[in-house]
Motif scaffolding. Structure first.
Motif, mmCIF file in Angstrom:
data_model
loop_
_atom_site.group_PDB
_atom_site.id
_atom_site.type_symbol
_atom_site.label_atom_id
_atom_site.label_comp_id
_atom_site.label_asym_id
_atom_site.label_seq_id
_atom_site.Cartn_x
_atom_site.Cartn_y
_atom_site.Cartn_z
ATOM 1 N N GLN A 153 -0.672 8.751 -2.407
ATOM 2 C CA GLN A 153 -1.890 7.983 -3.290
ATOM 3 C C GLN A 153 -3.091 9.149 -4.393
ATOM 4 O O GLN A 153 -3.196 9.213 -5.372
ATOM 5 N N ASP A 154 -2.820 10.027 -4.009
ATOM 6 C CA ASP A 154 -3.592 11.050 -4.385
ATOM 7 C C ASP A 154 -2.816 11.898 -4.963
ATOM 8 O O ASP A 154 -3.703 12.401 -6.328
ATOM 9 N N PRO A 204 0.792 -1.496 0.212
ATOM 10 C CA PRO A 204 0.086 0.081 -0.205
ATOM 11 C C PRO A 204 0.958 1.353 0.088
ATOM 12 O O PRO A 204 2.003 1.174 0.974
ATOM 13 N N ARG A 205 0.369 2.293 -0.921
ATOM 14 C CA ARG A 205 0.776 3.306 -0.827
ATOM 15 C C ARG A 205 0.580 4.582 -0.215
ATOM 16 O O ARG A 205 -0.652 4.592 0.274
ATOM 17 N N ASP A 264 -1.378 7.751 1.535
ATOM 18 C CA ASP A 264 -2.958 8.451 1.059
ATOM 19 C C ASP A 264 -2.389 9.798 -0.347
ATOM 20 O O ASP A 264 -3.049 10.090 -0.483
ATOM 21 N N SER A 312 -1.556 18.795 -3.168
ATOM 22 C CA SER A 312 -0.908 16.962 -2.163
ATOM 23 C C SER A 312 0.837 17.305 -2.571
ATOM 24 O O SER A 312 1.061 16.891 -2.231
ATOM 25 N N GLY A 349 -0.849 10.250 -6.887
ATOM 26 C CA GLY A 349 -0.466 10.043 -8.632
ATOM 27 C C GLY A 349 -2.209 9.968 -9.212
ATOM 28 O O GLY A 349 -2.335 9.494 -9.878
ATOM 29 N N ASP A 350 -3.485 9.692 -8.513
ATOM 30 C CA ASP A 350 -4.825 10.310 -8.917
ATOM 31 C C ASP A 350 -5.028 11.279 -9.477
ATOM 32 O O ASP A 350 -5.434 11.539 -10.379
#
Length: 131
Positions: free
Chosen positions: A15-16, A9-10, A12, A102, A18-19
């Motif tokens: 992840q934000d 898992p990355r 948060d 982010s 990247g998304d």
């Protein structure tokens, strides 16, 4: 059938980023240029073994900031050309703002500012344009 690999898992914030970056890429996607050049071979990178993790992190953050700025410029071109609906403009603006926030948060967590990500390319000048 190919066995599935487990991916750790990355955090948060990462992840934000990247998304948001993936979403922004999809929003300003343009057809690829048929005359793209093949990639140049990579040259050796000399780093201090004690700081290689931080150096790599700073490089990744710099690349993400460069991509964010490029996507932002492309989005502005599309807005100026009238290629986007009002809803698409709002979505793109919110996505780019979320990506900026982010990235700024990630930089702050590691003791950097967005200005610290601007690499000096010697005679070519800075990598990122100064606002």
């Amino acid at each position: 059938m190919t066995p599935e690999r487990s991916v750790p898992p990355r955090p948060d914030a990462l992840q934000d980023v990247g998304d948001s970056l993936s979403h922004a890429f999809r929003l300003v996607q343009t057809p690829p240029d048929a005359h793209d050049r093949p990639p140049r071979p990579a040259s050796r990178l000399h780093t201090d073994p004690d700081t290689v993790g931080e150096d790599l992190l700073k490089l990744v953050l710099t690349i993400v900031e460069l991509l964010r700025q490029l996507i932002e410029r492309q989005a502005l071109r599309r807005v100026d050309a009238g290629d986007l609906t009002d809803a698409q403009e709002e979505e793109l603006g919110a996505t780019l703002l979320a990506l900026h926030d982010s990235l700024a948060d990630l930089c702050a967590q590691h003791g950097y500012s967005l200005e610290d990500l601007n690499l000096d390319l010697g005679p070519l000048g800075p990598l990122l344009p100064r606002d």
